[in-house]
Each structure stands twice: as structure tokens, then as C-alpha cells.
Design a protein around this motif. Sequence first.
Motif, PDB file in Angstrom:
ATOM      1  N   GLU A   1      -1.813   3.294   7.640  1.00 21.58           N
ATOM      2  CA  GLU A   1      -2.315   4.458   8.393  1.00 21.58           C
ATOM      3  C   GLU A   1      -3.276   4.102   9.502  1.00 21.58           C
ATOM      4  O   GLU A   1      -3.484   4.878  10.418  1.00 21.58           O
ATOM      5  CB  GLU A   1      -3.075   5.396   7.432  1.00 21.58           C
ATOM      6  CG  GLU A   1      -2.211   6.030   6.382  1.00 21.58           C
ATOM      7  CD  GLU A   1      -3.058   6.833   5.379  1.00 21.58           C
ATOM      8  OE1 GLU A   1      -4.309   6.817   5.471  1.00 21.58           O
ATOM      9  OE2 GLU A   1      -2.446   7.462   4.512  1.00 21.58           O
TER      10      GLU A   1
ATOM     11  N   PRO B   1      -8.551  -4.371   4.425  1.00 21.18           N
ATOM     12  CA  PRO B   1      -7.838  -3.096   4.554  1.00 21.18           C
ATOM     13  C   PRO B   1      -7.170  -2.961   5.915  1.00 21.18           C
ATOM     14  O   PRO B   1      -6.118  -2.326   6.030  1.00 21.18           O
ATOM     15  CB  PRO B   1      -8.959  -2.052   4.375  1.00 21.18           C
ATOM     16  CG  PRO B   1     -10.217  -2.772   4.732  1.00 21.18           C
ATOM     17  CD  PRO B   1      -9.994  -4.194   4.279  1.00 21.18           C
ATOM     18  N   GLU B   2      -7.772  -3.591   6.925  1.00 21.41           N
ATOM     19  CA  GLU B   2      -7.228  -3.475   8.285  1.00 21.41           C
ATOM     20  C   GLU B   2      -5.848  -4.098   8.406  1.00 21.41           C
ATOM     21  O   GLU B   2      -5.060  -3.739   9.255  1.00 21.41           O
ATOM     22  CB  GLU B   2      -8.205  -4.100   9.296  1.00 21.41           C
ATOM     23  CG  GLU B   2      -8.290  -5.619   9.301  1.00 21.41           C
ATOM     24  CD  GLU B   2      -9.166  -6.218   8.215  1.00 21.41           C
ATOM     25  OE1 GLU B   2      -9.573  -5.481   7.284  1.00 21.41           O
ATOM     26  OE2 GLU B   2      -9.436  -7.433   8.299  1.00 21.41           O
TER      27      GLU B   2
ATOM     28  N   TYR C   1      -8.826   3.488   6.917  1.00 24.49           N
ATOM     29  CA  TYR C   1      -8.189   2.755   5.815  1.00 24.49           C
ATOM     30  C   TYR C   1      -8.262   3.482   4.472  1.00 24.49           C
ATOM     31  O   TYR C   1      -8.415   2.864   3.414  1.00 24.49           O
ATOM     32  CB  TYR C   1      -8.784   1.337   5.684  1.00 24.49           C
ATOM     33  CG  TYR C   1      -9.011   0.648   7.006  1.00 24.49           C
ATOM     34  CD1 TYR C   1      -7.954   0.421   7.889  1.00 24.49           C
ATOM     35  CD2 TYR C   1     -10.279   0.221   7.407  1.00 24.49           C
ATOM     36  CE1 TYR C   1      -8.152  -0.207   9.120  1.00 24.49           C
ATOM     37  CE2 TYR C   1     -10.483  -0.399   8.640  1.00 24.49           C
ATOM     38  CZ  TYR C   1      -9.425  -0.607   9.484  1.00 24.49           C
ATOM     39  OH  TYR C   1      -9.634  -1.221  10.684  1.00 24.49           O
TER      40      TYR C   1
ATOM     41  N   ASP D   1      -5.943   4.777   2.876  1.00 24.53           N
ATOM     42  CA  ASP D   1      -4.814   4.451   1.987  1.00 24.53           C
ATOM     43  C   ASP D   1      -5.060   3.186   1.173  1.00 24.53           C
ATOM     44  O   ASP D   1      -4.476   3.012   0.095  1.00 24.53           O
ATOM     45  CB  ASP D   1      -3.496   4.337   2.782  1.00 24.53           C
ATOM     46  CG  ASP D   1      -3.549   3.343   3.946  1.00 24.53           C
ATOM     47  OD1 ASP D   1      -4.667   2.982   4.394  1.00 24.53           O
ATOM     48  OD2 ASP D   1      -2.477   2.929   4.416  1.00 24.53           O
ATOM     49  N   VAL D   2      -5.935   2.304   1.647  1.00 30.46           N
ATOM     50  CA  VAL D   2      -6.193   1.042   0.939  1.00 30.46           C
ATOM     51  C   VAL D   2      -7.318   1.191  -0.093  1.00 30.46           C
ATOM     52  O   VAL D   2      -7.355   0.476  -1.095  1.00 30.46           O
ATOM     53  CB  VAL D   2      -6.534  -0.085   1.952  1.00 30.46           C
ATOM     54  CG1 VAL D   2      -6.664  -1.427   1.245  1.00 30.46           C
ATOM     55  CG2 VAL D   2      -5.459  -0.186   3.033  1.00 30.46           C
TER      56      VAL D   2
ATOM     57  N   ILE E   1       0.825  -1.208   0.000  1.00 28.63           N
ATOM     58  CA  ILE E   1       0.000   0.000   0.000  1.00 28.63           C
ATOM     59  C   ILE E   1       0.864   1.266   0.000  1.00 28.63           C
ATOM     60  O   ILE E   1       0.550   2.258  -0.667  1.00 28.63           O
ATOM     61  CB  ILE E   1      -0.928  -0.009   1.248  1.00 28.63           C
ATOM     62  CG1 ILE E   1      -1.864  -1.221   1.215  1.00 28.63           C
ATOM     63  CG2 ILE E   1      -1.716   1.300   1.361  1.00 28.63           C
ATOM     64  CD1 ILE E   1      -2.769  -1.328   0.023  1.00 28.63           C
TER      65      ILE E   1
ATOM     66  N   THR F   1      -3.310  -1.729   5.639  1.00 26.41           N
ATOM     67  CA  THR F   1      -3.134  -0.288   5.844  1.00 26.41           C
ATOM     68  C   THR F   1      -1.802   0.033   6.526  1.00 26.41           C
ATOM     69  O   THR F   1      -1.309  -0.744   7.339  1.00 26.41           O
ATOM     70  CB  THR F   1      -4.301   0.271   6.690  1.00 26.41           C
ATOM     71  OG1 THR F   1      -4.171   1.673   6.781  1.00 26.41           O
ATOM     72  CG2 THR F   1      -4.319  -0.324   8.095  1.00 26.41           C
TER      73      THR F   1
END
Length: 288
Positions: free
Chosen positions: A217, A211-212, A221, A223-224, A183, A215
Amino acid sequence: MKIDPPTWHPEPKRPDYTPPAGAVDAHCHVFGPGDRFPYAPERKYTPSDAPKEKLFALRDHLGLSRNVIVQASCHGRDNAALLDALRNDPENCRGIAVVDPEISDNALRDMDAAGVRGIRFNFVRRLVDPDPQDVSARLAARVAELGWHVVVYFEALDLDELAPFLRDLPCDVVIDHMGRPDIGSGVDNPGFTSFQRLMEQEGMWTKVSCPERLTTEGPPYDDVAPFARTLVEGFPDKVLWGTDWPHPNMKSHQPDDGLLVDRIPVIAPTEELRRKLLVDNPTRLYFS
Ligand code: 0GY
């Protein structure tokens, strides 16, 4: 082995987004309970028990209708907990098993009757010691005769090595968690471009999930999301979505499954895309 503390959010929010009728959580697990369904001796982690009752309660809470339960590495090749869950709600559950390459035809047929529709090849070395590719290819040929498919889990760095093997499999192939893209290096990174090239082949599917886990960040999420959206828009008929509950091995935070549902309109921005992602695609692959 030390038991991991619960990796799931104790009180997920009720989602603001309402999924369409028939929506499928196409990637989730059941763990134990360990006193009834012992964890595998060769496991690399020992989860807290996350039995079927909790999964089904979560499904209702999130407004989802159906589950595809995927055998996780902590249960090895003993699919008893998975089969127990499938038999408990045959109408709304399908399963992906992990099996011994020498499994009998009868055992495969019993699994088919219980709702298993595929097998998983896990190539993530922190979780398993993967079987040789020729052994897995022979197994795939056997399950293809049942109309099953293969689910694969691997890290982005292993894509180049695995792509020829995946391209040659004689059945549909579903790739977990978007092939775990890097990512941090952006949606145009060469690894993700190679992944999309693989997805162009007929019979390749992917889950826009996790996404968890991907990520850098944290929640929500952001960024995903561009990675998932690129796949949903580029391959609208070959994408699936799932919670990944109970989020095995998560250490950074306990993901809120209600938030994961609320992210669906971000990654699938039209009603048609959401209907394909949540209902049409998984129903075609698992429930018809
Ligand atoms: C996932 C991810 C993980 C675990 C497993 O089989 C498993 O144990 O899949 C992980 O740790 O990345 O898909 O649930």
C-alpha cells in the motif's frame, strides 16, 4: 553499471515519537564513498554513496543512540567501508560482515576487535549467488567460537528449504525483515505461521524492519504493522528494529526514516515492549 539515484528521503521528518535512551538502529548500511571504498565487481546494483557521516547524522536526527551496520551485497566480501565506520565510533557501533569462507582466523579476530559480532548469509538471488549450505555451515561453526551469530536474509518462498539449515546452525540466528512475509495474503497466511514456528526455537531472532519494502500500500505501512506487532508481542525478547537506511534498491519511494520511527509505538504498543525492542534486546546481543 548505472548508479542508482539516492534511495533515501532527503529530509526525513523529526519523529514525533522519542525513542528511549540507548535505542539501537539494528539494521543499516554504509555505502562507499566509492572512490575510497570501491563497490564489488560482482554487485547487482550500484548505490549512490551513503557514507558513515550521513548515517551518524541521521542517528542523531532520529533520536537514536547506536547502530548495527550490516554489510550489503554491493560491497561483496570487502568489509573495508564497514570496518572504517565501526572504528570511527567503536562505543556506539557494531557490525555484521560478509566474509570469504576461507578467511583466516587472524582476519576474523581483527574484525572482532573492530566490533564485528556476526556474519551475514544472503540467500536473495536477485542480490547474490548464495554459497552452498555446507560451506556456510562450516563458516558458522568457526564464527560461533568467537561468540558471533549469523544474520540471514531470504524471501518467504525459500523458508521451507532453508529452515532445517537454520535450525542446525550452532549459534544465534537473526532473520532480516521478518523473513519477508507475503503481506498481501494476511497475517494468518501459512508462510507466516511457519515463520513463527521457526521463531519458537531458542536462539532465533528477527528484525521487525523494512515495512517500506514489504508494503503493498505504501506509507504509512498500515498493511505491514500487524505482522511486526505479532512478532513483537509473540517474541518480545528476540526482536530487533532497524531503519534499513539507506534503503538499497528501493524504487517505489524514498522512505522517510522519521516516519519509520513514528511507527514504533504502533508495532510495539507498550513501553516495556519498546524498551525490549529498541534497547534491551540489541544491547544484549551486540553491546555486552
Ligand atoms: C536490505 C535489503 C536489500 C539489500 C541488501 O545486501 C543487500 O544488498 O540487503 C534488498 O535489496 O532487499 O536489507 O537492505
